[in-house]
Design a protein around this motif. Structure first.
Motif, short mmCIF file in Angstrom:
data_model
loop_
_atom_site.label_atom_id
_atom_site.label_comp_id
_atom_site.label_asym_id
_atom_site.label_seq_id
_atom_site.Cartn_x
_atom_site.Cartn_y
_atom_site.Cartn_z
N GLY A 166 -12.14 18.10 7.22
CA GLY A 166 -11.51 17.80 8.49
C GLY A 166 -11.49 16.30 8.73
O GLY A 166 -12.44 15.60 8.38
N ILE A 167 -10.38 15.83 9.26
CA ILE A 167 -10.26 14.41 9.60
C ILE A 167 -9.72 14.35 11.02
O ILE A 167 -8.65 14.89 11.32
N THR A 168 -10.47 13.69 11.91
CA THR A 168 -10.02 13.53 13.28
C THR A 168 -9.63 12.08 13.53
O THR A 168 -9.93 11.19 12.72
N GLY A 169 -8.93 11.85 14.63
CA GLY A 169 -8.52 10.49 14.97
C GLY A 169 -7.80 9.81 13.84
O GLY A 169 -8.12 8.68 13.46
N LEU A 170 -6.78 10.48 13.29
CA LEU A 170 -6.09 9.97 12.11
C LEU A 170 -5.60 8.55 12.27
O LEU A 170 -5.09 8.15 13.34
N GLN A 171 -5.76 7.79 11.18
CA GLN A 171 -5.29 6.41 11.13
C GLN A 171 -4.34 6.27 9.94
O GLN A 171 -4.43 7.03 8.97
N THR A 172 -3.46 5.28 10.01
CA THR A 172 -2.52 5.09 8.89
C THR A 172 -3.27 4.79 7.59
O THR A 172 -2.81 5.14 6.51
N SER A 196 0.38 16.78 6.89
CA SER A 196 0.79 15.60 7.65
C SER A 196 0.44 15.78 9.12
O SER A 196 0.34 16.91 9.62
N ALA A 197 0.26 14.67 9.80
CA ALA A 197 -0.03 14.69 11.22
C ALA A 197 0.19 13.28 11.76
O ALA A 197 0.28 12.31 10.99
N ALA A 198 0.26 13.19 13.06
CA ALA A 198 0.51 11.89 13.71
C ALA A 198 -0.79 11.13 13.88
O ALA A 198 -1.89 11.71 13.88
N PRO A 199 -0.71 9.82 14.03
CA PRO A 199 -1.92 9.02 14.29
C PRO A 199 -2.66 9.55 15.51
O PRO A 199 -2.05 9.95 16.50
N GLY A 200 -3.99 9.60 15.39
CA GLY A 200 -4.81 10.09 16.48
C GLY A 200 -5.05 11.58 16.46
O GLY A 200 -5.98 12.07 17.13
N LYS A 230 -1.94 15.52 -0.63
CA LYS A 230 -1.43 14.24 -0.16
C LYS A 230 -1.36 14.27 1.37
O LYS A 230 -0.68 15.11 1.94
N LEU A 231 -2.11 13.38 2.01
CA LEU A 231 -2.11 13.28 3.46
C LEU A 231 -1.13 12.19 3.89
O LEU A 231 -1.25 11.04 3.47
N THR A 232 -0.19 12.58 4.73
CA THR A 232 0.75 11.63 5.31
C THR A 232 0.48 11.51 6.80
O THR A 232 0.42 12.53 7.50
N VAL A 233 0.28 10.29 7.26
CA VAL A 233 0.08 10.04 8.68
C VAL A 233 1.41 9.50 9.21
O VAL A 233 1.82 8.38 8.90
N LEU A 234 2.08 10.35 9.97
CA LEU A 234 3.46 10.09 10.38
C LEU A 234 3.56 8.93 11.37
O LEU A 234 2.71 8.74 12.21
#
Lengths: 121, 111
Positions: free
Chosen positions: B75-81, B11-15, B107-111
């Motif tokens: 790798g995923i950068t600039g996470l989006q919902t 999990s990680a925050a948007p962006g 499972k990726l969760t974008v907080l």
């Protein structure tokens, strides 16, 4: 555009037989392998096996060998996955997918929409 | 028990940036190209990365892949919902029981 269109959802009883299908279009069907992937409810992807419609060469995962039969009809560009006697544990979503290479060992570049199979008494 | 090992969740925050690991052995990841698939809720998997680090047409460069030895990383950068999904690694296994193999999924969760 490559398309794989699967047959619709099925509800069956234990012990019944079933054959689901996957029709390919937008490419030369006999030149590419077609694979089947199982996804049990809430679980991950499992590679079941592949078939080369050009000559019906078929390879199975040891986990699925003898449990299912993969076949293809090259004249109607359709691959099949069949069971002779379903069990409740066969309940899952089944996807067909096309390996990108002519060896069948490459990545899946196109996927069908999935066929949900429910086996319940 | 999947042949390839992935963390069940990240999990990680948007962006922000996130990485997902995929660990295998010399007969699969160590000997073959790795691909990555994204499965959005209720949909079929979609190819995200192929041949370790290549993106199909239409996949943004926020997604990247790498491989070293018997491990691969997405790798995923600039996470989006909209990136919330299950991610799977896959490859071929060249052992006696040759066939395709997948990781258990992350499972990726974008907080």
């Amino acid at each position: 555009e490559v398309q794989l269109v699967q047959s619709g959802a099925e509800v069956k009883k234990p012990g019944e037989s079933l054959k689901i299908s996957c029709k390919g279009s937008g490419y030369i069907f006999t030149n590419y392998w077609i694979g089947w992937v199982r996804q049990m409810p809430g679980k991950g992807l499992e590679w079941m096996g592949i078939i080369y419609p050009g000559d019906s060469d078929t390879r199975y995962s040891p986990s699925f060998q003898g449990q299912v039969t993969i076949s293809a009809d090259k004249f109607i560009s359709t691959a099949y996955l069949q069971w002779s006697s379903l069990k409740a544990s066969d309940s899952a979503m089944y996807y067909c997918a096309r390996p990108h290479d002519h060896h069948g060992s490459g990545y899946f570049d196109s996927w069908g929409q999935g066929t949900l199979v429910t086996v319940s008494s | 028990q999947s042949v390839l090992t992935q963390p069940p969740s990240v999990s990680a925050a948007p962006g922000q940036k996130v990485t997902i690991s995929c660990s295998g052995s010399s007969s699969n990841v160590g000997d073959n190209y790795v691909s990555w698939y994204q499965q959005l809720p209720g949909t079929a998997p979609k190819l995200l990365i192929y041949d370790n680090n290549n993106r199909p047409s239409g996949i943004p460069d926020r997604f990247s892949g790498s491989k070293s030895g018997t491990s691969a990383t997405l790798g995923i950068t600039g996470l989006q919902t909209g990136d919330e999904a299950d991610y799977y690694c896959g490859t071929w296994d060249s052992s006696l029981s040759a066939g395709g193999v997948f990781g258990g999924g992350t499972k990726l969760t974008v907080l």
